[in-house]
Design a protein around this motif. Structure first.
Motif, PDB file in Angstrom:
ATOM      1  N   ARG A 174       0.803  -1.218   0.000  1.00 46.48           N
ATOM      2  CA  ARG A 174       0.000   0.000   0.000  1.00 46.48           C
ATOM      3  C   ARG A 174       0.835   1.268   0.000  1.00 46.48           C
ATOM      4  NH1 ARG A 174      -4.402  -0.486   4.743  1.00 46.48           N
ATOM      5  NH2 ARG A 174      -4.212   1.773   4.521  1.00 46.48           N
ATOM      6  N   ALA A 175       2.137   1.178   0.218  1.00 48.08           N
ATOM      7  CA  ALA A 175       2.993   2.359   0.334  1.00 48.08           C
ATOM      8  C   ALA A 175       4.127   2.257  -0.670  1.00 48.08           C
ATOM      9  CB  ALA A 175       3.532   2.489   1.759  1.00 48.08           C
ATOM     10  N   PRO A 176       3.889   2.630  -1.929  1.00 49.34           N
ATOM     11  CA  PRO A 176       4.929   2.458  -2.954  1.00 49.34           C
ATOM     12  C   PRO A 176       6.222   3.201  -2.649  1.00 49.34           C
ATOM     13  CG  PRO A 176       3.080   3.762  -3.791  1.00 49.34           C
ATOM     14  CD  PRO A 176       2.638   3.177  -2.499  1.00 49.34           C
ATOM     15  N   ASP A 177       6.142   4.368  -1.995  1.00 50.57           N
ATOM     16  CA  ASP A 177       7.371   5.092  -1.657  1.00 50.57           C
ATOM     17  C   ASP A 177       8.195   4.301  -0.649  1.00 50.57           C
ATOM     18  OD1 ASP A 177       6.692   7.132  -3.352  1.00 50.57           O
ATOM     19  OD2 ASP A 177       5.846   8.420  -1.782  1.00 50.57           O
ATOM     20  N   GLY A 178       7.534   3.725   0.358  1.00 45.14           N
ATOM     21  CA  GLY A 178       8.241   2.918   1.337  1.00 45.14           C
ATOM     22  C   GLY A 178       8.833   1.668   0.725  1.00 45.14           C
TER      23      GLY A 178
END
Length: 308
Positions: A98-102
């Motif tokens: 759910r968190a592409p940056d992470g």
């Protein structure tokens, strides 16, 4: 019905005690959020192993495992090993991230929505191959390859693969290939839940599967307090009892994971859960006595819904 807790792996809090408390309170499920890219978090799978070692009955799962950072063949071996060593107390929640940056910061692949769904579908295939007990397995997909003369070990029981998806295409995928659906209340409020359930059912039926065999897990992201109702899942225990009963009887949710403040876990487990079980049994019994469809909610004349 199953009831449990969704545990944030914050390394600064007593996570082992939280797992022991959930087991001692008689909860059925302990979900561990898999967010390795967040500061100060413990590794979800390591925490699962520790929780299984210090509990005796509760089932444990990643809710949900971050696929871009968990190669599916290795994840399958880890989960099967945990299940084998715990006597069959592990399930698998799996998501596309759910968190592409992470994910990107931790070295995982940043995929578009369609590619992420294809990777998720391939991962389910790889995981099930690994658990099949067959020899000479090979898989060659767009995102994952797998070859193992003797993969093993097989899990102690048939582990459920529950997908954490929210969009229509993700629900289609869950209906086709998964054993269940994990939906967070913040992204799938009740007004969206009914549509999601229908989409899941239709996708399962379209490939000849029985929709009734799919588990429906709802993560309760709210706040329990002693004040007045402040919106869905934000209010006193009596409001939670009412709304959870509505979700079970009216929306066919069969498993709940409490994702609120851990300080209120005793209230959830010891006060709210028993009352919800009792109310669900009462309302379903009333439907059966009236000869109605047990999947349809009974009439609630005079009771206004807070769900919108």
């Amino acid at each position: 019905m199953r009831f449990g807790v969704s545990l944030a792996p914050d390394a600064s809090v007593p996570l082992v005690r939280a797992a022991q408390d959930a087991d001692r309170y008689g909860l059925d499920l302990l979900g561990v959020r898999d967010e390795p890219y967040r500061r100060g978090t413990a590794d979800a799978l390591a925490l699962m192993a520790t929780a299984l070692a210090v509990t005796s009955r509760i089932r444990v799962l990643p809710a949900v495992a971050c696929l871009p950072l968990r190669p599916p063949a290795v994840l399958a071996k880890t989960v099967a090993t945990l299940d084998l060593l715990s006597g069959g107390r592990v399930e698998l929640g799996l998501g596309a991230g759910r968190a592409p940056d992470g994910v990107d910061a931790y070295g995982g692949a940043r995929l578009g929505a369609a590619a992420a769904r294809r990777a998720l579908e391939e991962a389910v295939q790889v995981i099930r191959l690994h658990w099949s007990g067959q020899n000479g397995l090979r898989f060659g997909g767009e995102h994952y390859r797998f070859a193992a003369p003797q993969p093993g070990p097989p899990p102690a029981h048939q582990i459920g693969v529950w997908l954490g998806v929210t969009g229509p295409h993700g629900l289609d995928l869950a209906g086709r290939v998964a054993d269940g659906w994990i939906a967070p209340s913040s992204l799938v409020p009740p007004k969206r839940l009914a549509d999601g359930q229908r989409r899941l059912d239709q996708a399962a039926a379209a490939v000849g599967r029985d929709p009734g065999e799919l588990r429906r897990v709802y993560v309760l992201e709210g706040a329990i307090d002693g004040g007045d109702a402040r919106g869905f899942l934000h209010g006193p225990p009596r409001q939670w009892i009412y709304e959870m009963t509505e979700l079970a009887v009216g929306h066919r949710v069969d498993s709940f994971l409490y994702g609120g403040d851990p300080e209120h876990l005793p209230v959830f487990a010891l006060e709210i859960v028993p009352a919800v079980r009792e109310q669900i049994a009462r309302e379903r019994g009333a439907v059966s006595a009236q000869g109605g469809d047990p999947l349809e909610p009974p009439s609630r004349a005079g009771r206004s819904s807070r769900h919108g």
